[in-house]
Design a protein around this motif. Structure first.
Motif, PDB file in Angstrom:
ATOM      1  N   PHE A  48       0.817  -1.217   0.000  1.00 29.52           N
ATOM      2  CA  PHE A  48       0.000   0.000   0.000  1.00 29.52           C
ATOM      3  C   PHE A  48       0.848   1.263   0.000  1.00 29.52           C
ATOM      4  CE2 PHE A  48      -4.033  -1.896   0.098  1.00 29.52           C
ATOM      5  CZ  PHE A  48      -4.908  -0.860  -0.199  1.00 29.52           C
ATOM      6  N   PHE A  49       2.016   1.205   0.587  1.00 30.53           N
ATOM      7  CA  PHE A  49       2.969   2.306   0.495  1.00 30.53           C
ATOM      8  C   PHE A  49       3.248   2.601  -0.980  1.00 30.53           C
ATOM      9  CE2 PHE A  49       7.284   3.855   0.025  1.00 30.53           C
ATOM     10  CZ  PHE A  49       7.437   4.787   1.038  1.00 30.53           C
ATOM     11  N   THR A  50       3.535   1.534  -1.742  1.00 28.18           N
ATOM     12  CA  THR A  50       3.829   1.685  -3.165  1.00 28.18           C
ATOM     13  C   THR A  50       2.597   2.125  -3.947  1.00 28.18           C
ATOM     14  OG1 THR A  50       5.457  -0.081  -2.945  1.00 28.18           O
ATOM     15  CG2 THR A  50       4.794   0.498  -5.172  1.00 28.18           C
ATOM     16  N   ASP A  51       1.427   1.561  -3.604  1.00 25.47           N
ATOM     17  CA  ASP A  51       0.185   1.938  -4.288  1.00 25.47           C
ATOM     18  C   ASP A  51      -0.033   3.447  -4.232  1.00 25.47           C
ATOM     19  OD1 ASP A  51      -0.142  -0.759  -4.572  1.00 25.47           O
ATOM     20  OD2 ASP A  51      -1.741  -0.947  -3.096  1.00 25.47           O
ATOM     21  N   ALA A  52       0.091   3.988  -3.017  1.00 31.60           N
ATOM     22  CA  ALA A  52      -0.169   5.418  -2.828  1.00 31.60           C
ATOM     23  C   ALA A  52       0.879   6.262  -3.541  1.00 31.60           C
ATOM     24  CB  ALA A  52      -0.194   5.753  -1.338  1.00 31.60           C
ATOM     25  N   TYR A  53       2.137   5.843  -3.423  1.00 31.61           N
ATOM     26  CA  TYR A  53       3.208   6.582  -4.104  1.00 31.61           C
ATOM     27  C   TYR A  53       2.911   6.659  -5.598  1.00 31.61           C
ATOM     28  CZ  TYR A  53       7.808   8.038  -5.703  1.00 31.61           C
ATOM     29  OH  TYR A  53       8.841   8.735  -6.289  1.00 31.61           O
ATOM     30  N   ASP A  54       2.600   5.515  -6.213  1.00 33.84           N
ATOM     31  CA  ASP A  54       2.403   5.460  -7.662  1.00 33.84           C
ATOM     32  C   ASP A  54       1.151   6.205  -8.112  1.00 33.84           C
ATOM     33  OD1 ASP A  54       4.695   3.984  -8.180  1.00 33.84           O
ATOM     34  OD2 ASP A  54       3.697   2.069  -7.864  1.00 33.84           O
ATOM     35  N   LEU A  55       0.071   6.115  -7.331  1.00 27.77           N
ATOM     36  CA  LEU A  55      -1.177   6.777  -7.733  1.00 27.77           C
ATOM     37  C   LEU A  55      -1.079   8.297  -7.651  1.00 27.77           C
ATOM     38  CD1 LEU A  55      -4.114   4.648  -6.237  1.00 27.77           C
ATOM     39  CD2 LEU A  55      -3.581   5.014  -8.649  1.00 27.77           C
ATOM     40  N   PHE A  56      -0.431   8.796  -6.597  1.00 28.59           N
ATOM     41  CA  PHE A  56      -0.486  10.240  -6.330  1.00 28.59           C
ATOM     42  C   PHE A  56       0.759  11.013  -6.767  1.00 28.59           C
ATOM     43  CE2 PHE A  56      -3.441   8.456  -3.108  1.00 28.59           C
ATOM     44  CZ  PHE A  56      -4.598   9.058  -3.575  1.00 28.59           C
ATOM     45  N   CYS A  57       1.864  10.312  -7.118  1.00 26.62           N
ATOM     46  CA  CYS A  57       3.059  11.056  -7.538  1.00 26.62           C
ATOM     47  C   CYS A  57       2.839  11.754  -8.869  1.00 26.62           C
ATOM     48  CB  CYS A  57       4.270  10.132  -7.599  1.00 26.62           C
ATOM     49  SG  CYS A  57       4.198   8.891  -8.915  1.00 26.62           S
ATOM     50  N   ILE A  58       1.849  11.325  -9.654  1.00 23.55           N
ATOM     51  CA  ILE A  58       1.608  11.966 -10.944  1.00 23.55           C
ATOM     52  C   ILE A  58       1.210  13.427 -10.769  1.00 23.55           C
ATOM     53  CG2 ILE A  58      -0.845  11.326 -11.084  1.00 23.55           C
ATOM     54  CD1 ILE A  58       1.723  11.303 -13.978  1.00 23.55           C
ATOM     55  N   SER A  59       0.529  13.746  -9.659  1.00 25.90           N
ATOM     56  CA  SER A  59       0.105  15.137  -9.439  1.00 25.90           C
ATOM     57  C   SER A  59       1.293  16.061  -9.206  1.00 25.90           C
ATOM     58  CB  SER A  59      -0.851  15.215  -8.240  1.00 25.90           C
ATOM     59  OG  SER A  59      -0.199  14.853  -7.039  1.00 25.90           O
ATOM     60  N   LEU A  60       2.440  15.488  -8.841  1.00 27.52           N
ATOM     61  CA  LEU A  60       3.641  16.289  -8.599  1.00 27.52           C
ATOM     62  C   LEU A  60       4.324  16.719  -9.893  1.00 27.52           C
ATOM     63  CD1 LEU A  60       5.055  13.987  -5.780  1.00 27.52           C
ATOM     64  CD2 LEU A  60       4.134  16.282  -5.417  1.00 27.52           C
ATOM     65  N   VAL A  61       4.067  16.008 -10.976  1.00 23.48           N
ATOM     66  CA  VAL A  61       4.839  16.253 -12.202  1.00 23.48           C
ATOM     67  C   VAL A  61       3.980  16.701 -13.385  1.00 23.48           C
ATOM     68  CG1 VAL A  61       6.626  14.624 -11.495  1.00 23.48           C
ATOM     69  CG2 VAL A  61       4.739  13.809 -12.917  1.00 23.48           C
ATOM     70  N   THR A  62       2.666  16.820 -13.231  1.00 20.06           N
ATOM     71  CA  THR A  62       1.840  17.195 -14.380  1.00 20.06           C
ATOM     72  C   THR A  62       2.150  18.608 -14.877  1.00 20.06           C
ATOM     73  OG1 THR A  62       0.081  17.732 -12.806  1.00 20.06           O
ATOM     74  CG2 THR A  62      -0.089  15.633 -13.953  1.00 20.06           C
ATOM     75  N   LYS A  63       2.429  19.531 -13.968  1.00 18.57           N
ATOM     76  CA  LYS A  63       2.798  20.885 -14.402  1.00 18.57           C
ATOM     77  C   LYS A  63       4.101  20.859 -15.202  1.00 18.57           C
ATOM     78  CE  LYS A  63       0.477  23.801 -10.935  1.00 18.57           C
ATOM     79  NZ  LYS A  63      -0.172  24.771 -11.838  1.00 18.57           N
ATOM     80  N   LEU A  64       5.043  20.016 -14.762  1.00 12.96           N
ATOM     81  CA  LEU A  64       6.317  19.893 -15.481  1.00 12.96           C
ATOM     82  C   LEU A  64       6.099  19.284 -16.860  1.00 12.96           C
ATOM     83  CD1 LEU A  64       9.400  20.126 -15.506  1.00 12.96           C
ATOM     84  CD2 LEU A  64       9.508  17.868 -14.431  1.00 12.96           C
ATOM     85  N   LEU A  65       5.242  18.278 -16.962  1.00 11.60           N
ATOM     86  CA  LEU A  65       4.936  17.689 -18.265  1.00 11.60           C
ATOM     87  C   LEU A  65       4.353  18.733 -19.210  1.00 11.60           C
ATOM     88  CD1 LEU A  65       3.327  14.309 -17.111  1.00 11.60           C
ATOM     89  CD2 LEU A  65       5.481  14.568 -18.338  1.00 11.60           C
ATOM     90  N   GLY A  66       3.478  19.591 -18.688  1.00 11.50           N
ATOM     91  CA  GLY A  66       2.914  20.654 -19.511  1.00 11.50           C
ATOM     92  C   GLY A  66       3.974  21.609 -20.011  1.00 11.50           C
ATOM     93  N   ARG A  67       4.916  21.945 -19.163  1.00  8.08           N
ATOM     94  CA  ARG A  67       5.998  22.859 -19.561  1.00  8.08           C
ATOM     95  C   ARG A  67       6.898  22.230 -20.631  1.00  8.08           C
ATOM     96  NH1 ARG A  67       8.393  27.434 -15.983  1.00  8.08           N
ATOM     97  NH2 ARG A  67       6.930  27.674 -14.271  1.00  8.08           N
ATOM     98  N   ILE A  68       7.260  20.957 -20.423  1.00  5.44           N
ATOM     99  CA  ILE A  68       8.215  20.314 -21.324  1.00  5.44           C
ATOM    100  C   ILE A  68       7.618  20.114 -22.712  1.00  5.44           C
ATOM    101  CG2 ILE A  68       9.512  18.189 -21.759  1.00  5.44           C
ATOM    102  CD1 ILE A  68       9.828  17.895 -18.720  1.00  5.44           C
ATOM    103  N   TYR A  69       6.377  19.635 -22.769  1.00  2.00           N
ATOM    104  CA  TYR A  69       5.835  19.180 -24.045  1.00  2.00           C
ATOM    105  C   TYR A  69       4.795  20.106 -24.667  1.00  2.00           C
ATOM    106  CZ  TYR A  69       8.208  14.925 -22.643  1.00  2.00           C
ATOM    107  OH  TYR A  69       9.163  14.025 -22.254  1.00  2.00           O
ATOM    108  N   TYR A  70       4.353  21.132 -23.944  1.00  2.00           N
ATOM    109  CA  TYR A  70       3.284  21.976 -24.495  1.00  2.00           C
ATOM    110  C   TYR A  70       3.555  23.478 -24.337  1.00  2.00           C
ATOM    111  CZ  TYR A  70       0.690  17.631 -24.856  1.00  2.00           C
ATOM    112  OH  TYR A  70       0.305  16.352 -25.179  1.00  2.00           O
ATOM    113  N   THR A  71       4.792  23.866 -24.149  1.00  2.00           N
ATOM    114  CA  THR A  71       5.110  25.288 -24.023  1.00  2.00           C
ATOM    115  C   THR A  71       5.232  25.943 -25.394  1.00  2.00           C
ATOM    116  OG1 THR A  71       6.218  25.119 -21.875  1.00  2.00           O
ATOM    117  CG2 THR A  71       6.883  26.938 -23.279  1.00  2.00           C
TER     118      THR A  71
END
Length: 505
Positions: free
Chosen positions: A3-26
């Motif tokens: 469950f430690f891993t489950d939570a890490y994997d499910l919620f870590c995406i919210s940490l990097v979505t802004k970065l993904l937008g900058r890298i690929y859609y600026t």
């Protein structure tokens, strides 16, 4: 650690979505850094939840058919592979990267989905009735530590890259604010989730099948005794009552199941569905809420990597002050207060906190510290409340042969709510003023009204909680009705069955 891993994997995406937008859609000609288009943002945030829903139904059913242990290793292997693959998305163009990221995150969610019914069922079948709630809740409490770890890993990785590269903010130099090395940041954060999962694989495979499944479902009492003897390092004379009468096999879609457990299944599915609408919309879109109340500075005033640091810092503070404490207060009190009282208290606390945030929303925009206090309380009451108890109760109240399946159905209902929350909040929280709407979106009902909607959803959870049975202090067989057949067999003169101990362990 699953469950430690489950939570890490499910919620870590919210940490990097802004970065993904900058890298690929600026767009270099735009005064603002790039952000993910609406359809892409919805897919990136929601695809793992879709996979989780499917995995909960499939592995929940498979856990009752093949046994808990056999399926438990499959889910972990899928999680390890998919975590690594998520960070190895192919190509450099936006379409290729996002497509492969979503593909592997779906399968990551599929593996995570299996962990929900299996972890809960295994723990409930190993634990005794006096401390069962605390043990199952402690498994789920690792979700809070996984969320916290995600924030810490993002802080370390972003801080290291930020200090090494020292890029200027977007407003000062648009091209230089996004160094090529930023592409490594999100990949490292996503791939890190494979490490704790891989480390636990050996111990997960060494676990014996639960004695309740072996004795009550597989009907192999001798093997159950041997497994328990190895686990407890003592001689076990008998494991539960395994008689023809106790094998009364009504199916999931039978009238008998509907009569005995239909209302229970409605209670567990409805409360988990309502909870996850609010809980996942809050968790996945914390960054947008923090930006709206000006806790995170405007994107143009930061470089791409420093923005990751700011988002991670905000989410880590909320996790540390609200999320994690709520889980462990539940662990401490669940066997004293009972499941139902904690769930009612949690839904009430979430409703009040959301109402306070919504009613005085314009005031909180000028005093964001107060907003953060009540926002943190919503997480505290979610975790010292329905987020923990909706996981515990389905693992206790259904028969052994259907326990994993029913927990999977309940959890899948929750993920359906999470999908509604993730996609709905993304669009609904947009400003009513077209001039303030994010690029690519249509006007929504605004953040204030979105908070009102979540308050109403939490209030509905209070009503459906009244249908939930109290399982505190009762054995699994007493709760599921499996001992009724045993008692009838004893009354009919089955001396062998009557001589056995009531407890299956």
């Amino acid at each position: 650690m699953g469950f430690f891993t489950d939570a890490y994997d499910l919620f870590c995406i919210s940490l990097v979505t802004k970065l993904l937008g900058r890298i690929y859609y600026t767009d270099p000609n735009s005064p603002k850094p790039g952000s993910l288009p609406p359809n892409v943002a919805a897919a990136v945030n929601g695809v793992a939840l879709c996979g989780t829903l499917v995995g909960q139904l499939f592995f929940g059913w498979l856990g009752d058919k093949l046994g808990r242990k056999k399926v438990y290793g499959m889910t972990l292997a899928i999680m390890v592979f998919s975590s690594i693959a998520s960070g190895l998305s192919f190509g450099r163009n936006p379409a290729g990267v996002i497509a492969t990221l979503c593909f592997f995150r779906f399968w990551l969610g599929f593996g995570i989905g299996g962990d929900y019914p299996l972890s809960a069922t295994i723990m409930s079948e190993y634990a005794n009735k006096k401390t069962r709630g605390a043990f199952i809740a402690a498994v789920f409490a690792m979700q809070g530590l996984g969320i916290l770890c995600g924030g810490i890993v993002a802080l370390i990785v972003s801080s290291a890259f930020d200090h090494a590269l020292n890029a200027p903010p977007y407003s000062a130099n648009r091209a230089a604010s996004l160094p090529p090395q930023a592409d490594y940041v999100w990949r490292i954060i996503l791939m890190f989730g494979a490490i704790p999962a891989a480390l636990t694989y050996y111990w997960r495979m060494k676990m014996p099948e639960t004695a309740r499944y072996t004795a009550l479902v597989a009907k192999n009492e001798k093997q159950a005794r041997e497994d328990m003897a190895k686990l407890e390092e003592v001689k076990v004379e008998k494991v539960g009552a395994v008689s023809e009468a106790s094998g009364d096999k009504f199916g999931l879609f039978s009238r008998e199941f509907l009569k005995r457990h239909g209302l229970h299944l409605l209670a567990t599915t409805s409360t988990w569905f309502l909870l996850d609408i609010a809980y996942y919309s809050q968790n996945l879109f914390q960054k947008d809420i923090f930006t709206a109340i000006h806790w995170i500075p405007p994107a143009a005033t930061m470089n791409a990597i420093h923005e990751v640091f700011k988002v991670a810092r905000a989410q880590t503070i909320i996790a540390l002050c609200g999320t994690v404490p709520g889980y462990w207060v539940t662990v401490a009190l669940i066997d004293k207060m009972g499941r139902k009282k904690i769930q009612l208290l949690g839904f009430c606390g979430m409703t009040v906190s959301m109402c306070v945030l919504a009613i005085w929303y314009n005031y909180w925009l000028r005093h964001y510290v107060g907003f953060l206090v009540f926002y943190g309380l919503t997480f505290f009451f979610a975790n010292f409340g329905p987020n923990a108890t909706t996981f515990v109760v389905p693992a206790e109240i259904f028969p052994a042969r259907l326990r994993s399946t029913c927990h999977g159905i309940s959890a899948a209902a929750g993920k359906a709510g999470a999908i509604v929350g993730a996609f709905g909040f993304l669009y609904a929280s947009q400003s009513k003023d077209p001039a303030k709407v994010d690029k690519g979106y249509s006007p929504g009902i605004g953040m204030q009204n979105s908070l009102f909607v979540m308050a109403v959803i939490n209030a509905l959870g209070i009503g459906f909680t009244l249908l939930v049975p109290e399982s505190n202090g009762k054995s699994l067989e007493e709760l599921s009705g499996e001992n009724e057949a045993e008692e009838q067999a004893g009354t009919a003169g089955d001396d062998a069955s009557a001589a056995r101990d009531d407890s299956p362990v």
